[in-house]
Design a protein around this motif. Structure first.
Motif, short mmCIF file in Angstrom:
data_model
loop_
_atom_site.label_atom_id
_atom_site.label_comp_id
_atom_site.label_asym_id
_atom_site.label_seq_id
_atom_site.Cartn_x
_atom_site.Cartn_y
_atom_site.Cartn_z
N LEU A 37 0.80 -1.28 -0.09
CA LEU A 37 -0.08 -0.03 -0.14
C LEU A 37 0.84 1.31 0.22
O LEU A 37 0.22 2.20 0.04
N GLY A 59 -9.35 -12.09 12.88
CA GLY A 59 -8.30 -11.29 13.61
C GLY A 59 -8.29 -10.13 12.65
O GLY A 59 -8.33 -9.92 11.41
N ASN A 60 -7.44 -9.19 13.24
CA ASN A 60 -7.07 -7.82 12.72
C ASN A 60 -5.71 -7.21 13.18
O ASN A 60 -5.76 -7.38 14.30
N TYR A 112 -4.68 -4.71 13.53
CA TYR A 112 -4.68 -3.18 14.24
C TYR A 112 -5.62 -3.24 15.38
O TYR A 112 -6.76 -3.67 15.23
N VAL A 131 -15.18 2.04 -3.29
CA VAL A 131 -15.17 3.80 -3.05
C VAL A 131 -16.57 4.33 -3.52
O VAL A 131 -17.20 4.99 -3.05
N LEU A 164 -14.48 -5.03 1.95
CA LEU A 164 -14.22 -3.65 2.31
C LEU A 164 -15.31 -2.76 2.55
O LEU A 164 -15.36 -1.94 3.23
N ALA A 169 -10.84 -9.73 4.40
CA ALA A 169 -11.84 -9.01 5.69
C ALA A 169 -10.53 -8.38 6.66
O ALA A 169 -10.39 -7.34 7.06
N SER A 170 -9.65 -9.38 6.97
CA SER A 170 -8.40 -9.14 8.05
C SER A 170 -7.67 -8.02 7.25
O SER A 170 -7.48 -6.79 8.11
N LEU A 171 -7.06 -8.20 6.33
CA LEU A 171 -6.19 -7.14 5.77
C LEU A 171 -6.68 -5.98 5.38
O LEU A 171 -6.15 -4.73 5.45
N ALA A 189 -9.25 -4.37 6.91
CA ALA A 189 -9.54 -3.64 8.10
C ALA A 189 -8.40 -3.15 8.40
O ALA A 189 -8.12 -1.68 8.85
N GLU A 190 -7.47 -3.84 8.72
CA GLU A 190 -5.91 -3.49 9.12
C GLU A 190 -5.45 -2.20 7.96
O GLU A 190 -4.90 -1.42 8.59
N GLY A 191 -5.76 -2.28 6.78
CA GLY A 191 -5.03 -1.62 6.00
C GLY A 191 -5.67 -0.26 5.83
O GLY A 191 -5.18 0.78 5.87
N LYS A 240 -6.92 1.02 8.93
CA LYS A 240 -6.80 1.27 10.32
C LYS A 240 -8.27 1.10 11.18
O LYS A 240 -8.43 2.04 12.01
N LYS A 241 -8.87 0.11 10.69
CA LYS A 241 -10.39 0.02 11.34
C LYS A 241 -10.24 -1.23 12.27
O LYS A 241 -9.56 -2.09 12.20
N THR A 252 -12.95 -2.36 13.99
CA THR A 252 -14.41 -3.19 14.16
C THR A 252 -14.45 -4.57 14.33
O THR A 252 -13.73 -5.13 13.50
#
Lengths: 327, 327
Positions: free
Chosen positions: A103, A296-297, A299, B227, B256, B280-282, B284-286, B288-289, B291
């Motif tokens: 990214l 899992g996440n 962040y 988007v 997303l 889903a995991s990456l 959210a991380e990408g 910064k969520k 949830t």
């Protein structure tokens, strides 16, 4: 979305909501690094060319075969004007990014060296972090390699910190670095009356966990064999199931064991990227379990601080990470 | 574990903790039925032979290619002595199983007919339910095909019932049968001040949802384009994000959008089997969520009663299901 994009604009000039980084080293994922190492027969010069080609082509580092990226270490060179008042970061701070390199716009001027041991790529390069991109300041009191190892898995112990309370029964499946940190955090949180159970496949690692004093029970079992693993669990726990279970095992087919050891009213945190959504879902349904199962996440707010604080406050765990990750 | 076993013992004699079923019809999954239909060129006689072969070989129905099973409808013939006092079931009750046929020992004596329309296989057969096997009594006041359609997706509205409260903002992505039930349940639970938002790809289905009166806002958008879809959401909701989002879309790459529409403090329920754990995991991380993201599960205590009660108490929704599922 930059992850899916084939090519990013990597012109090293920032907008007012961005941060410019003087890159010191790339730390590709183990997957990406070993793919390139294998393809180049371990020849560092060939590997340099391959890394250079990828970044020149894509404007970022993302292994074109495995699609995975990694993180980078660097110093803040410039902070966009809109951000200056809203961030604690200062020019000169040494940081590591926490978002994937896939990214992150990156411009490499030269590749200085590649360490086959630490799997780092030392570069002269600049990178741009978007406002939403996350990074962590590398703490001055911890070795850099320990900090990087901790940051990589900080999401797991952060969820323990967020969900575990005194008196709980906590199961941690897998005692790699995410597992060790989760155990240490859980042991502190369940005190004085709760119990922490470690389930780990490797006999040597079971011994290590016992020595670290971070679990009330250490069960040597293969979580890929649910009937056998759950049998061992029940023998130790007399049928008492977990309030919180975190799965950190990087192999497939451990979903059912995770579900079996957890109460209906409990919570499962699948931190492992080997988790299969459908196997977890149908596995739970098939045995009539309605335990909440969380994806899992990596962040969570302040997750790196939580991980750093675990090793700062637990000398044995600190020694374990030092022995394993200091070069 | 019976799901992984190649062959089950289907001798129709029960243990004291089992239930014997006089089977009326099999309802294979759409995947399994269409695979067999295609292979047999839609020839019912050939299909009968194929179903017979599979069950005679395996002692259960599980499509050897797709590995999926389905459910069955039948009447209770015998209840094991240990169960008699602990179950509300009575001999003669008409039930449908809620565990996969891939877990259910089955002995077919003859195949009477196959309906290409309802995708049911009418049989003379006996099946055994284990104690932990789940089934639901078919209600006498609802058409059988409506009941089956509702039972198939009852896990989704059950989670709405368990997690949504007055004043909440609820987003339902996808307005198929799981989506419609979730919307109707959410509309009741958020009252009087909360809002229910439906995001659906198909224009005709958007109109249907508006007519049913089960959403405050209906957004026509493709959740595979995060988007654009999130842009439309924001325009309608002025940036107010969801407390609870349920994803019921049976196509990939909608993770997303689901994450973007939900608050950090909110809860996501991924009911769709097309959900990809890593995306889903990456994802959210990408961004910064943090949830909480839950893995869907077809089972929840009394979930079928929750679904039946939605249609009983909402005439328009009942008419919708009647028009769609009554043959």
């Amino acid at each position: 979305m930059p992850q899916a994009a084939e090519r990013l604009d990597n012109h090293p000039e920032i907008f007012s909501n961005e941060i410019l980084i003087d890159v010191i080293a790339l730390q590709p994922t183990a997957t990406a690094f070993s793919r390139i190492k294998t393809e180049c027969g371990g020849d560092v010069e060939k590997m340099k060319k391959e890394f250079m080609n990828i970044v020149q082509h894509a404007g970022k580092f993302q292994c074109p075969v495995t699609r995975s990226g990694g993180i980078l270490i660097g110093r803040i060179k410039e902070i966009g004007s809109d951000l200056a008042d809203h961030t604690e970061a200062k020019v000169g701070d040494k940081i590591a990014t926490l978002v994937s390199l896939s990214l992150t716009p990156l411009k490499i001027y030269s590749i200085e060296d590649i360490s086959l041991e630490t799997e780092q790529v030392f570069v002269k390069a600049e990178a741009i972090l978007f406002e939403s991109g996350i990074y962590a300041k590398l703490p001055s009191d911890l070795d850099e390699n320990i900090s990087l190892a901790l940051m990589d898995v900080a999401g797991a112990p952060a969820q323990v910190a967020a969900n575990v309370k005194t008196g709980d029964t906590v199961v941690v499946i897998g005692a790699g670095k995410a597992g060790i940190l989760s155990l240490a955090e859980a042991k502190k949180r369940v005190a004085p009356s709760g119990k922490v159970i470690c389930m780990e496949y490797d006999g040597q690692q079971c011994k290590t966990v016992r020595k670290l004093g971070i679990a009330d029970h250490v069960i040597q079992a293969n979580a890929q064999s649910p009937v056998e693993a759950f049998g061992k669990y029940n023998k130790v726990m007399n049928g008492k199931l977990a309030d919180f279970t975190v799965n950190t095992v990087n192999v497939p087919d451990t979903e059912l064991t995770t579900i079996l050891t957890t109460k209906n009213e409990g919570l499962i945190y699948f931190f492992s990227m080997s988790t299969n959504f459908v196997k977890a879902s149908l596995g739970a349904e098939g045995i009539k379990k309605y335990t909440r199962m969380m994806i899992g996440n990596g962040y969570y707010p302040n997750h790196t601080e939580i991980a750093f604080s675990i090793v700062r406050n637990h000398q044995k765990v600190k020694n374990y990470f030092a022995a394993k990750y200091t070069k």
